[in-house]
Design a protein around this motif. Structure first.
Motif, short mmCIF file in Angstrom:
data_model
loop_
_atom_site.label_atom_id
_atom_site.label_comp_id
_atom_site.label_asym_id
_atom_site.label_seq_id
_atom_site.Cartn_x
_atom_site.Cartn_y
_atom_site.Cartn_z
N LEU A 32 0.81 -1.16 0.38
CA LEU A 32 0.11 0.09 -0.03
C LEU A 32 0.75 1.23 0.15
CD1 LEU A 32 -2.96 0.68 2.34
CD2 LEU A 32 -1.08 2.34 2.39
N GLY A 33 1.70 1.20 1.05
CA GLY A 33 2.89 2.42 0.79
C GLY A 33 3.68 2.53 -0.40
N ALA A 34 3.79 1.44 -1.39
CA ALA A 34 4.40 1.81 -2.66
C ALA A 34 3.48 2.44 -3.63
CB ALA A 34 4.77 0.19 -3.00
N ASN A 35 2.19 2.06 -3.60
CA ASN A 35 1.06 2.77 -4.36
C ASN A 35 1.06 4.25 -4.01
OD1 ASN A 35 -1.16 2.30 -6.53
ND2 ASN A 35 -1.98 3.51 -4.58
N LEU A 36 1.17 4.45 -2.47
CA LEU A 36 0.86 5.69 -2.16
C LEU A 36 2.11 6.58 -2.52
CD1 LEU A 36 -0.78 7.31 0.18
CD2 LEU A 36 1.33 6.75 1.69
N ILE A 37 3.30 6.29 -2.40
CA ILE A 37 4.29 7.10 -3.08
C ILE A 37 4.24 7.24 -4.39
CG2 ILE A 37 5.81 6.50 -1.13
CD1 ILE A 37 7.75 4.92 -2.86
N LEU A 38 3.98 6.25 -5.28
CA LEU A 38 3.71 6.35 -6.84
C LEU A 38 2.67 7.24 -7.11
CD1 LEU A 38 4.31 2.69 -7.96
CD2 LEU A 38 5.95 4.28 -7.92
N ARG A 39 1.59 7.33 -6.27
CA ARG A 39 0.44 8.33 -6.47
C ARG A 39 0.96 9.68 -6.07
NH1 ARG A 39 -4.28 9.50 -8.44
NH2 ARG A 39 -4.87 10.20 -6.34
N TYR A 40 1.63 9.82 -5.01
CA TYR A 40 2.53 11.07 -4.73
C TYR A 40 3.14 11.44 -5.83
CZ TYR A 40 5.60 14.43 -2.53
OH TYR A 40 6.58 15.30 -2.45
N LEU A 41 4.02 10.93 -6.41
CA LEU A 41 4.98 11.18 -7.49
C LEU A 41 4.40 11.59 -8.48
CD1 LEU A 41 7.87 8.59 -6.67
CD2 LEU A 41 7.73 10.99 -6.25
N GLY A 42 3.23 10.90 -8.84
CA GLY A 42 2.53 11.15 -10.19
C GLY A 42 1.52 11.96 -10.05
N THR A 43 1.07 12.81 -8.98
CA THR A 43 0.37 13.91 -8.87
C THR A 43 0.78 15.14 -8.37
OG1 THR A 43 -0.63 12.96 -6.62
CG2 THR A 43 -1.88 12.10 -8.58
N CYS A 44 2.03 15.10 -7.88
CA CYS A 44 2.62 16.21 -7.19
C CYS A 44 2.93 17.18 -8.38
CB CYS A 44 3.74 15.81 -6.64
SG CYS A 44 4.74 17.29 -5.64
N GLU A 45 2.46 18.22 -8.20
CA GLU A 45 2.77 19.54 -9.25
C GLU A 45 3.99 19.88 -9.22
OE1 GLU A 45 -0.45 22.39 -9.06
OE2 GLU A 45 -1.89 21.08 -9.22
N HIS A 46 4.65 20.01 -8.15
CA HIS A 46 6.10 20.58 -7.82
C HIS A 46 6.87 19.69 -6.93
CE1 HIS A 46 4.88 23.88 -10.28
NE2 HIS A 46 3.78 24.15 -9.53
N TYR A 47 7.91 19.00 -7.12
CA TYR A 47 8.64 18.28 -6.18
C TYR A 47 9.39 19.22 -5.41
CZ TYR A 47 7.45 14.08 -9.17
OH TYR A 47 7.02 13.38 -10.25
N PRO A 48 9.72 18.99 -4.08
CA PRO A 48 10.59 19.52 -3.42
C PRO A 48 11.87 19.45 -4.01
CG PRO A 48 9.16 18.21 -2.01
CD PRO A 48 8.81 18.09 -3.46
N LYS A 49 12.83 20.46 -4.12
CA LYS A 49 14.07 20.39 -4.87
C LYS A 49 14.98 19.40 -4.14
CE LYS A 49 16.26 24.05 -2.27
NZ LYS A 49 16.89 25.63 -2.16
N ASN A 50 14.85 18.85 -2.81
CA ASN A 50 15.90 17.91 -2.45
C ASN A 50 15.39 16.55 -2.68
OD1 ASN A 50 13.64 18.48 -0.41
ND2 ASN A 50 15.12 18.63 1.09
N LEU A 51 14.10 16.29 -3.24
CA LEU A 51 13.60 15.03 -3.43
C LEU A 51 14.29 14.33 -4.59
CD1 LEU A 51 11.71 12.64 -2.61
CD2 LEU A 51 9.80 13.79 -3.85
N ALA A 52 15.12 13.56 -4.37
CA ALA A 52 15.84 12.79 -5.44
C ALA A 52 15.62 11.59 -6.25
CB ALA A 52 17.19 12.96 -4.78
N VAL A 53 14.88 10.70 -5.22
CA VAL A 53 14.64 9.20 -5.77
C VAL A 53 13.73 8.57 -4.99
CG1 VAL A 53 16.50 8.74 -4.42
CG2 VAL A 53 16.05 7.16 -6.17
N ALA A 54 13.22 7.48 -5.56
CA ALA A 54 12.28 6.73 -4.98
C ALA A 54 12.04 5.38 -5.26
CB ALA A 54 10.76 7.36 -5.33
#
Length: 324
Positions: free
Chosen positions: A132-154
Motif C-alpha cells: 500500500l505504501g508503494a502505491n501511495l508514493i507512486l500516487r504522490y510522485l504522479g500527482t505532485c505538481e512541484h517536487y521539493p528540490k531535495n527529493l531525489a529518488v524513490a
C-alpha cells in the motif's frame, strides 16, 4: 548485483511472503517524534538519526507500522550507511487511535506530502514504500505538481498499481490468509475507534452491514469509499490506482515487483507504463513473494542491498543523472 536466487523452500510464494514476518529478527532502536497535522490530528514518526544530510522516508503497507520487519530491515541497512531514517506510522498505526474519523488509504497522499515538505533541511531525500505504501508514493510522485528540490529518488516494492486487480486477487482461495489477516486488524480498529468516539461513524456507514464484511472489497465498499467521499469501492480503486499516474513521474523511480506475488494479478504490473516513462525502472524477478525476498540469514536481505545500490547511485549523481 546478482539476481535473487532463493533456496528451494523460498520458491514457494506463500512461505517466502510469510517467513520474514514470522521468523526474521531485526534489532534497531528508534527515536519517536509525535507531530501535529494541519487538521488537528497527529502522526507518530520513528527516527534513526546518524547526523547525515541525507534522509530516507519509509512508508509501510496495509496495517503495517514502523515495526514491520521490511521497514526495520531497510532502516537498519541504510542507517548503517550514513542515512537518517524517518519511518512513518500512518494514522492509527502506532498503537494509538488517531483523532479524526478517517485513518489512511491507498491513495491519500496529504500526510506524505506534509512530511516531505516539513523535513526540508536535508540536501537529499529518498522515499521507499511497500505494498500500500508503494502505491501511495507512486500516487504522490504522479500527482505532485512541484517536487521539493531535495527529493531525489524513490523506490516502490510490491505496489498494487491496479487496486481493483489486487482486491480481486485477494478473494482467491490461495490468498484468503492475507485477506483475513488484514480484515481482522481493520475491523478491530474501526470498532475500537467507534467505542472511543461513540457514534463517530453513525452518519457515514451502516454499522450493521459492517459486522458482516467478509472481503476487503466489501470493507472498501461499506467503509472506505463512503468515509472518503467515493460512491463505491470501484470509484475508490479507480481514482487511487497509481497505474494511471505513473506517466507523470519525473524523478528516478525503481519499482520492484516479483512475478510470484500472491496478491498481485497480472494487471497490477505496469509494463507499458514503465516502458513509456524513462524515469521508471521496473524489475520483475521470478521469485520474492509479497515483500518477501526471504533467506535463512536475518540480515541483510537481497532487496535491501539492491535498493540501497539504486538509491545511493542516484543520490550521488543527482546533478548529472538523466533518464535513460
Amino acid at each position: 548485483m546478482t539476481d535473487y536466487t532463493p533456496s528451494f523452500i523460498f520458491k514457494n510464494r506463500h512461505i517466502n511472503t510469510c517467513f520474514p514476518t514470522l521468523f526474521r529478527k531485526i534489532e534497531i532502536e528508534y527515536e519517536r517524534e509525535r507531530i501535529e497535522t494541519p487538521d488537528n490530528d497527529f502522526l507518530d514518526l520513528d527516527w534513526v538519526k546518524t547526523g547525515s544530510d541525507k534522509l530516507l522516508i519509509l512508508c509501510h503497507g496495509l496495517e503495517g507500522s514502523s515495526n514491520s520487519k521490511y521497514i526495520k530491515g531497510m532502516a537498519k541497512y541504510f542507517s548503517e550507511r550514513n542515512w537518517d531514517i524517518l519511518a512513518m506510522n500512518y494514522r492509527g498505526c502506532s498503537e494509538e487511535i488517531n483523532k479524526q474519523p478517517y485513518f489512511y488509504n491507498s491513495g491519500c497522499t496529504k500526510d506524505l506530502t506534509f512530511i516531505v515538505e516539513k523535513y526540508n533541511k536535508y540536501s537529499t531525500i529518498g522515499i521507499v514504500g511497500f505494498s500500500l505504501g508503494a502505491n501511495l508514493i507512486l500516487r504522490y510522485l504522479g500527482t505532485c505538481e512541484h517536487y521539493p528540490k531535495n527529493l531525489a529518488v524513490a523506490t516502490a516494492v510490491s505496489p498494487p498499481c491496479n487496486l481493483l486487480c489486487s482486491a480481486e486477487k485477494m478473494k482467491a482461495s490461495a490468498s484468503l490468509i492475507y485477506q483475513n489477516q488484514f480484515l481482522k486488524s481493520l475491523k478491530e480498529k474501526v470498532i475500537r475507534k467507534n467505542k472511543l468516539y461513540p457514534g463517530i461513524y453513525k452518519n457515514l456507514i451502516d454499522l450493521n452491514k459492517f459486522q458482516k464484511i467478509k472481503t476487503l472489497m466489501e470493507f472498501d465498499e461499506i467503509f472506505t469509499a463512503p468515509l472518503y467521499g467515493y460512491s463505491s469501492s470501484y470509484e475508490y480503486y479507480e481514482k487511487n490506482s497509481s497505474i494511471h499516474t505513473l506517466k507523470n513521474i519525473k524523478i528516478p523511480t525503481y519499482i520492484l515487483m516479483p512475478l510470484d506475488d500472491p496478491i498481485m494479478g497480472s494487471d497490477c504490473y505496469p509494463y507499458k507504463e514503465s516502458e513509456n516513462n524513462s524515469y521508471i525502472q521496473l524489475e520483475t524477478p521470478e521469485f520474492g513473494g509479497h515483500i518477501g525476498f526471504s533467506q535463512l540469514e536475518d540480515f541483510p536481505y537481497w532487496h535491501e542491498q539492491k535498493i540501497y545500490d539504486y538509491i545511493n547511485k542516484i543520490s550521488e549523481n543527482k546533478k548529472t543523472w538523466v533518464p535513460s
